[in-house]
Design a protein around this motif. Structure first.
Motif, PDB file in Angstrom:
ATOM      1  N   ARG A 152      43.781  53.206  30.336  1.00 42.69           N
ATOM      2  CA  ARG A 152      42.393  53.331  30.785  1.00 42.69           C
ATOM      3  C   ARG A 152      41.982  52.199  31.727  1.00 42.69           C
ATOM      4  O   ARG A 152      41.208  52.408  32.667  1.00 42.69           O
ATOM      5  N   TYR A 153      42.502  51.000  31.492  1.00 40.52           N
ATOM      6  CA  TYR A 153      42.014  49.822  32.212  1.00 40.52           C
ATOM      7  C   TYR A 153      43.067  49.225  33.139  1.00 40.52           C
ATOM      8  O   TYR A 153      44.271  49.311  32.879  1.00 40.52           O
ATOM      9  N   ALA A 154      42.582  48.608  34.201  1.00 42.57           N
ATOM     10  CA  ALA A 154      43.428  47.799  35.078  1.00 42.57           C
ATOM     11  C   ALA A 154      42.659  46.535  35.429  1.00 42.57           C
ATOM     12  O   ALA A 154      41.430  46.561  35.560  1.00 42.57           O
ATOM     13  N   LEU A 155      43.372  45.441  35.563  1.00 42.85           N
ATOM     14  CA  LEU A 155      42.731  44.174  35.916  1.00 42.85           C
ATOM     15  C   LEU A 155      42.929  43.874  37.394  1.00 42.85           C
ATOM     16  O   LEU A 155      44.012  44.091  37.944  1.00 42.85           O
ATOM     17  N   GLU A 156      41.875  43.385  38.003  1.00 43.90           N
ATOM     18  CA  GLU A 156      41.945  42.843  39.358  1.00 43.90           C
ATOM     19  C   GLU A 156      41.695  41.344  39.243  1.00 43.90           C
ATOM     20  O   GLU A 156      40.752  40.918  38.573  1.00 43.90           O
ATOM     21  N   LEU A 157      42.543  40.554  39.879  1.00 41.20           N
ATOM     22  CA  LEU A 157      42.468  39.101  39.755  1.00 41.20           C
ATOM     23  C   LEU A 157      42.115  38.463  41.090  1.00 41.20           C
ATOM     24  O   LEU A 157      42.633  38.854  42.135  1.00 41.20           O
ATOM     25  N   GLU A 158      41.224  37.481  41.034  1.00 39.08           N
ATOM     26  CA  GLU A 158      40.857  36.701  42.218  1.00 39.08           C
ATOM     27  C   GLU A 158      41.194  35.234  41.974  1.00 39.08           C
ATOM     28  O   GLU A 158      40.839  34.680  40.930  1.00 39.08           O
ATOM     29  N   ILE A 159      41.867  34.616  42.923  1.00 39.52           N
ATOM     30  CA  ILE A 159      42.073  33.173  42.880  1.00 39.52           C
ATOM     31  C   ILE A 159      40.864  32.516  43.537  1.00 39.52           C
ATOM     32  O   ILE A 159      40.554  32.777  44.703  1.00 39.52           O
ATOM     33  N   THR A 176      39.823  20.970  45.660  1.00 39.94           N
ATOM     34  CA  THR A 176      39.705  20.283  44.378  1.00 39.94           C
ATOM     35  C   THR A 176      40.273  21.071  43.207  1.00 39.94           C
ATOM     36  O   THR A 176      41.096  20.576  42.451  1.00 39.94           O
ATOM     37  N   ILE A 177      39.819  22.299  43.038  1.00 35.77           N
ATOM     38  CA  ILE A 177      40.126  23.078  41.838  1.00 35.77           C
ATOM     39  C   ILE A 177      40.541  24.489  42.236  1.00 35.77           C
ATOM     40  O   ILE A 177      40.034  25.041  43.207  1.00 35.77           O
ATOM     41  N   GLU A 178      41.468  25.073  41.487  1.00 34.74           N
ATOM     42  CA  GLU A 178      41.746  26.499  41.578  1.00 34.74           C
ATOM     43  C   GLU A 178      41.658  27.109  40.186  1.00 34.74           C
ATOM     44  O   GLU A 178      42.275  26.604  39.241  1.00 34.74           O
ATOM     45  N   ILE A 179      40.868  28.162  40.072  1.00 32.79           N
ATOM     46  CA  ILE A 179      40.732  28.900  38.829  1.00 32.79           C
ATOM     47  C   ILE A 179      40.927  30.381  39.125  1.00 32.79           C
ATOM     48  O   ILE A 179      41.120  30.776  40.276  1.00 32.79           O
ATOM     49  N   LEU A 180      40.865  31.179  38.094  1.00 33.82           N
ATOM     50  CA  LEU A 180      41.150  32.605  38.238  1.00 33.82           C
ATOM     51  C   LEU A 180      39.978  33.408  37.691  1.00 33.82           C
ATOM     52  O   LEU A 180      39.450  33.103  36.622  1.00 33.82           O
ATOM     53  N   LYS A 181      39.568  34.422  38.421  1.00 36.78           N
ATOM     54  CA  LYS A 181      38.485  35.315  37.991  1.00 36.78           C
ATOM     55  C   LYS A 181      39.080  36.685  37.694  1.00 36.78           C
ATOM     56  O   LYS A 181      39.821  37.242  38.507  1.00 36.78           O
ATOM     57  N   THR A 182      38.770  37.212  36.506  1.00 38.55           N
ATOM     58  CA  THR A 182      39.244  38.547  36.147  1.00 38.55           C
ATOM     59  C   THR A 182      38.144  39.576  36.384  1.00 38.55           C
ATOM     60  O   THR A 182      36.966  39.311  36.156  1.00 38.55           O
ATOM     61  N   ASN A 183      38.539  40.739  36.855  1.00 40.93           N
ATOM     62  CA  ASN A 183      37.641  41.882  37.011  1.00 40.93           C
ATOM     63  C   ASN A 183      38.320  43.089  36.379  1.00 40.93           C
ATOM     64  O   ASN A 183      39.519  43.307  36.574  1.00 40.93           O
ATOM     65  N   ILE A 184      37.563  43.860  35.618  1.00 44.37           N
ATOM     66  CA  ILE A 184      38.119  44.951  34.826  1.00 44.37           C
ATOM     67  C   ILE A 184      37.741  46.286  35.455  1.00 44.37           C
ATOM     68  O   ILE A 184      36.556  46.573  35.656  1.00 44.37           O
TER      69      ILE A 184
END
Length: 326
Positions: free
Chosen positions: A67-74, A90-98
């Motif tokens: 049913r679900y898929a993840l989209e990832l943004e750096i 400075t920083i790198e993090i990850l954002k998840t989108n469902i």
């Protein structure tokens, strides 16, 4: 009052077509996966692992586990120290989108997840090593991690952050190989069984200076607990799907980065000490060069020392001394 630094953010999709930009941190795990002859297969297999794990945890109303898929943004964060428009990454993090394929809705996930930082590379791979060189016992320098922690908190408290993200970050990392973890009777329906330890690791203490608490949970069908660093209330501030997005993403990455721990062939017991020397584990089909990353961390840390720490030393020292932690 301390003058606030200005932050800017940029985002790039982490998908099978991802190519690290020229100014990305070369030590970041994403860049490591996206290099070499196997780059596209690496990325495709990583994303499939993440989606499979997400659907196994979000199993309700999901009979075919698709049913679900993840989209990832750096998310890359740059800082302007002098206010002249000249920035330092400075920083790198990850954002998840469902992506919910049943309703065709795109749902915000969690920001944070993976965490990479130039100043952290400097602290761990340059400053800490130099401080302990030829020393009989291990210790940390005075005010170790203070500058990094205040920069991170300044970013999270900034308008730049609040204009782009609705909730506080959650960072999910491996547990420490220097500590022993004990299973408790506490169990969360998504995060799983909680573990505790008697003393914080160096990473736990470092992240505490970033204003983050830590709890350790082993989700269903996992083989080792994960360390969750957060503000506020981890168990009540986030939805089930948000938490699943972090678990599925970071557990999949850890299976690649640390298979001895997270792809072991038997689960953690009631009393558990992780070890990278553990031999009973399986490899994924994804190519990852852990030794290269360690070597590059030193190079990246020295770059930070020259281009950020020494260059802005007086400004950074004065700012950190006057910055009031909220």
């Amino acid at each position: 009052m301390s003058k606030e630094f200005a932050f800017t953010i940029k985002s790039i999709c982490f998908d099978e077509n991802y190519h690290p930009s020229n100014n990305t941190r070369i030590t970041t795990n994403f860049a490591n996966l996206a290099r070499g002859a196997s780059r596209q297969e690496n990325l495709r297999n990583t994303l499939q692992m993440i989606n499979n794990r997400f659907n196994s945890l979000a199993h309700w109303d999901n009979p075919n586990a698709d049913r679900y898929a993840l989209e990832l943004e750096i998310i890359s964060v740059d800082i302007d120290v002098e206010g002249k428009g000249e920035t330092f990454p400075t920083i790198e993090i990850l954002k998840t989108n469902i992506l919910d394929r049943k309703t065709n809705k795109r749902i915000d996930g969690i920001v944070g997840n993976n965490f990479s930082s130039y100043v952290r590379d400097y602290d761990f791979s340059v400053l800490l090593l130099e401080h302990n060189k030829d020393q009989a016992t291990f210790s940390t320098p005075e005010n170790y991690g203070e500058l990094h922690g205040k920069i991170f908190q300044s970013f999270v408290n900034s308008e730049t952050y609040s204009n782009n993200f609705n909730k506080a970050p959650v960072i999910c990392l491996s547990v420490s190989t220097t500590k022993t973890y004990h299973r408790t009777a506490n169990q969360h329906p998504i995060l799983g069984v909680e573990y505790e330890q008697d003393a914080y690791s160096l990473t736990d203490e470092y992240f505490a200076k970033m204003g983050l608490e830590v709890r350790y949970f082993m989700p269903a069908n996992s083989v080792a607990p994960l360390a969750f660093y957060f503000r506020g209330d981890l168990l009540n501030d986030y939805t089930d799907l948000e938490l699943i997005s972090t678990i599925s993403t970071m557990e999949s990455f850890q299976k690649i980065y640390r298979p001895e721990i997270y792809n072991a062939n038997s689960p953690a017991g009631k009393c558990y000490q992780p070890s990278l020397k553990h031999q009973d584990y399986s490899l994924t089909r994804i190519v990852y060069d852990r030794e290269e990353r360690s070597q590059l961390a030193v190079k990246q840390g020295k770059f930070t020392e020259e281009q950020f720490i020494k260059r802005y030393q007086n400004i950074l020292d004065q700012w950190a001394a006057n910055y009031a932690v909220v």
